[in-house]
Design an enzyme around this catalytic site. Structure first.
Site, short mmCIF file in Angstrom:
data_model
loop_
_atom_site.label_atom_id
_atom_site.label_comp_id
_atom_site.label_asym_id
_atom_site.label_seq_id
_atom_site.Cartn_x
_atom_site.Cartn_y
_atom_site.Cartn_z
N TYR A 32 34.90 24.08 39.52
CA TYR A 32 33.84 23.09 39.72
C TYR A 32 32.96 23.00 38.47
O TYR A 32 32.50 21.92 38.08
CB TYR A 32 33.02 23.51 40.95
CG TYR A 32 31.70 22.80 41.12
CD1 TYR A 32 31.62 21.42 41.31
CD2 TYR A 32 30.50 23.53 41.10
CE1 TYR A 32 30.39 20.80 41.47
CE2 TYR A 32 29.28 22.90 41.27
CZ TYR A 32 29.23 21.53 41.44
OH TYR A 32 28.01 20.91 41.60
N SER A 114 18.15 21.84 41.03
CA SER A 114 18.85 20.63 41.45
C SER A 114 18.49 20.25 42.89
O SER A 114 18.24 21.12 43.72
CB SER A 114 20.36 20.89 41.37
OG SER A 114 21.07 19.93 42.12
N GLN A 135 14.73 18.55 39.86
CA GLN A 135 15.59 17.39 39.58
C GLN A 135 15.80 16.60 40.85
O GLN A 135 16.18 17.14 41.89
CB GLN A 135 16.94 17.85 39.03
CG GLN A 135 17.94 16.73 38.80
CD GLN A 135 18.87 16.52 39.98
OE1 GLN A 135 19.22 17.48 40.66
NE2 GLN A 135 19.26 15.28 40.24
N TYR A 137 17.71 13.53 42.90
CA TYR A 137 18.66 12.44 43.11
C TYR A 137 17.97 11.47 44.06
O TYR A 137 17.34 11.91 45.03
CB TYR A 137 19.95 12.95 43.76
CG TYR A 137 20.92 13.56 42.78
CD1 TYR A 137 21.33 12.87 41.64
CD2 TYR A 137 21.46 14.84 43.01
CE1 TYR A 137 22.23 13.44 40.75
CE2 TYR A 137 22.35 15.40 42.11
CZ TYR A 137 22.74 14.69 40.99
OH TYR A 137 23.62 15.25 40.11
N THR A 163 17.60 11.98 37.87
CA THR A 163 18.95 11.76 37.31
C THR A 163 19.42 10.36 37.67
O THR A 163 19.49 9.99 38.83
CB THR A 163 19.92 12.81 37.86
OG1 THR A 163 19.42 14.10 37.50
CG2 THR A 163 21.31 12.63 37.30
N ARG A 172 36.31 14.55 39.59
CA ARG A 172 36.91 15.69 38.89
C ARG A 172 38.13 16.10 39.67
O ARG A 172 38.03 16.47 40.85
CB ARG A 172 35.89 16.82 38.79
CG ARG A 172 34.85 16.50 37.74
CD ARG A 172 33.49 16.99 37.89
NE ARG A 172 33.03 17.40 39.15
CZ ARG A 172 31.91 16.92 39.71
NH1 ARG A 172 31.22 15.97 39.12
NH2 ARG A 172 31.50 17.38 40.85
N LYS A 259 16.84 11.38 33.21
CA LYS A 259 18.04 12.05 32.69
C LYS A 259 19.25 11.10 32.78
O LYS A 259 19.48 10.51 33.85
CB LYS A 259 18.28 13.31 33.53
CG LYS A 259 19.51 14.12 33.18
CD LYS A 259 19.44 15.47 33.90
CE LYS A 259 20.63 16.35 33.64
NZ LYS A 259 21.77 16.03 34.49
N HIS A 283 25.85 13.87 31.58
CA HIS A 283 26.08 14.74 32.74
C HIS A 283 27.16 15.79 32.43
O HIS A 283 27.94 16.17 33.28
CB HIS A 283 26.50 13.88 33.93
CG HIS A 283 25.98 14.36 35.26
ND1 HIS A 283 24.92 13.79 35.91
CD2 HIS A 283 26.38 15.37 36.08
CE1 HIS A 283 24.71 14.41 37.06
NE2 HIS A 283 25.57 15.39 37.19
N ARG A 286 30.79 14.75 33.15
CA ARG A 286 31.25 14.76 34.55
C ARG A 286 31.16 13.39 35.20
O ARG A 286 31.56 13.22 36.34
CB ARG A 286 30.41 15.76 35.36
CG ARG A 286 30.59 17.17 34.91
CD ARG A 286 29.49 18.08 35.43
NE ARG A 286 29.63 18.47 36.81
CZ ARG A 286 30.44 19.43 37.25
NH1 ARG A 286 31.20 20.07 36.40
NH2 ARG A 286 30.49 19.74 38.52
C1 LIG Z 1 28.60 22.55 37.84
C2 LIG Z 1 27.61 21.51 37.44
C3 LIG Z 1 26.78 20.95 38.41
C4 LIG Z 1 25.82 20.01 38.03
N1 LIG Z 1 24.96 19.52 38.97
C5 LIG Z 1 23.97 18.66 38.59
C6 LIG Z 1 22.98 18.24 39.51
O1 LIG Z 1 22.96 18.64 40.66
N2 LIG Z 1 22.04 17.37 39.07
C7 LIG Z 1 22.01 16.89 37.77
O2 LIG Z 1 21.15 16.10 37.41
N3 LIG Z 1 22.94 17.32 36.88
C8 LIG Z 1 23.89 18.19 37.25
N4 LIG Z 1 24.79 18.64 36.33
C9 LIG Z 1 24.68 18.20 34.94
C10 LIG Z 1 23.75 19.15 34.16
O3 LIG Z 1 22.42 19.02 34.58
C11 LIG Z 1 23.81 18.88 32.66
O4 LIG Z 1 23.59 17.51 32.43
C12 LIG Z 1 25.15 19.29 32.06
O5 LIG Z 1 25.62 20.46 32.63
C13 LIG Z 1 25.00 19.50 30.57
O6 LIG Z 1 26.22 19.80 30.00
P1 LIG Z 1 26.70 21.28 29.64
O7 LIG Z 1 27.15 21.88 30.94
O8 LIG Z 1 27.82 21.05 28.70
O9 LIG Z 1 25.53 22.03 29.07
C14 LIG Z 1 25.75 19.59 36.69
C15 LIG Z 1 26.60 20.16 35.73
C16 LIG Z 1 27.51 21.12 36.10
C17 LIG Z 1 28.38 21.73 35.04
#
Ligand SMILES: Cc1cc2nc3c(=O)[nH]c(=O)nc-3n(C[C@H](O)[C@H](O)[C@H](O)COP(=O)(O)O)c2cc1C
Length: 391
Positions: A32, A114, A135, A137, A163, A172, A259, A283, A286
């Protein structure tokens, strides 16, 4: 010495923590984290594009006294780094959000919780003493969204990170194949994964935090797993637009960060809405596969922002050197996602602390070798930037 701590002694880099996390966290939850949407092209580019920027080595400068402190979104920080919001962090390690928040607090940097966390806003507030960032949503259920902001404010959060890059969920492939859910479905495959990770199971058995803590018992009609699954599948709002942001601005009187900005057109909308900061983010690769890396878009956004909003960056930061490259290109600071989550999965709070120590040491040493003693002194003069790097 405890086996986890002795393992950490040999850890030299975030990649080492990643390798430990892979061994400790059940496959579906490790996957994940270590995944991007579709072909993962943006996920990979976020990382590799940092390598195209080189540092300018300097000699003959007294760098005995180096200071990594600075201000990030009005928050004083011991280094220009904050922990990014990561959903389901409590599935990497039992009580993961509380542990990561404590590690951030001890280090003197912000933690962002989150909306889709396992430990709730109130759980984290009870176990920490400094305000954390929340954060948001924007869910279809606007009443629930408003209540989330109210709960965050009551818990002492002074900064809201909204976000905007997830009106629909990027796919994914690994999550589909693993049939990811929280708590996990019990199938032969998932049971095998858990049996292979006894340390993870042992800790998880001792906590009550195993599902979305901000939602269950709070959102209308969500009382059990079945209703939670229906709620989460229906609540992302594809209609999310700038009018909604104005509504949030009216509800939230604290510091507001948007964001998911990747171009100047959207940057200008955030300024019109009255946000104080933006996170240049895709993100972590993702969401929109095929989007450019954030480090390539940063300089254009910093220039267009013209100091009307603070510019932060995330996506692809895996070292203190990456942090400095972003700061040299004009970011006020960065958020790290996977870099801290790998530490969390590897060893809980001690693992997050290790990730932060590594990044801090890399920042300090690199500052010495490029001849800088203060974060505000960094700039493009510290970099060798290839032609056409910025887009
Ligand atoms: C496993 C995972 C879960 C994430 N969940 C959220 C989330 O709940 N809310 C959000 O705004 N971003 C989420 N993100 C994005 C992160 O806040 C961030 O933008 C991102 O991880 C940055 O990239 P990096 O992992 O390469 O540092 C998630 C990222 C990952 C890897």
């Amino acid at each position: 010495m405890c086996p986890t701590l002795s393992k950490l002694e040999k850890v030299c880099s975030i990649r080492d923590l990643q390798a430990l996390a892979r061994k400790r966290v059940p496959k579906m939850f490790y996957d994940y984290v270590d995944s991007g949407s579709w072909s993962e092209s943006t996920y990979k580019r976020n990382d590799s594009d940092f390598n195209d920027l080189l540092f300018r080595q300097r000699i003959g400068i007294d760098v005995t006294q180096r200071n990594t402190t600075s201000l990030m979104a009005k928050t004083p920080v011991t280094m220009p780094v904050a922990l990014a919001p990561v959903g389901l962090a409590g599935m990497q390690y039992a009580d993961g959000e509380i542990l990561a928040a404590r590690a951030a607090e001890t280090f003197g940097i912000p933690f962002t919780l989150s909306s889709l966390s396992i430990c709730s806003i109130e759980d984290v507030a009870r176990q920490t003493s400094r305000p954390f960032w929340f954060q948001l949503y924007v869910f279809k259920d606007r009443d629930f969204t408003r209540q989330l902001m109210e709960r965050a404010r009551n818990a002492g959060c002074n900064t809201l990170v909204v976000t905007m890059d997830l009106p629909i969920m990027g796919q994914r492939h690994k999550d589909v194949k693993n049939r990811l859910s929280a708590p996990p479905r019990l199938t032969v495959s998932s049971l095998m994964q858990f049996l292979n990770r006894p340390g993870w199971c042992f800790k998880m058995a001792r906590t009550t935090h195993r599902t979305f803590g901000n939602i269950v018992g709070h959102a209308k009609g969500v009382t059990n797993l079945r209703s939670l699954a229906v709620w989460t599948s229906e609540q992302l709002d594809a209609s999310l637009n700038w009018k909604d942001l104005e509504w949030i601005r009216d509800q939230w009187d604290g510091y507001l960060i948007i964001k998911g900005v990747l171009n100047t057109e959207d940057l200008n909308r955030t300024i019109d809405v009255g946000a104080q900061a933006v996170v240049v983010s895709n993100h972590g690769g993702r969401q929109l596969d095929g989007a450019p890396s954030t480090i390539r878009t940063l300089a254009g956004i910093v220039e267009a922002a013209n100091q009307q909003v603070s510019v932060l960056l995330d996506s692809g930061i895996r070292s203190g050197q990456d942090v400095l490259k972003a700061v040299a290109l004009g970011a006020q600071g960065v958020l790290i996602g996977r870099a801290f989550v790998y530490g969390l999965g590897a060893a809980g709070q001690a693992g997050v602390a290790k990730a932060l120590e590594i990044i801090h040491k890399e920042i300090e040493s690199t500052m010495a070798l490029v001849g800088e003693t203060e974060i505000p002194g960094l700039g493009t003069h510290n970099l060798i930037i290839p032609g056409h790097f910025s887009i």
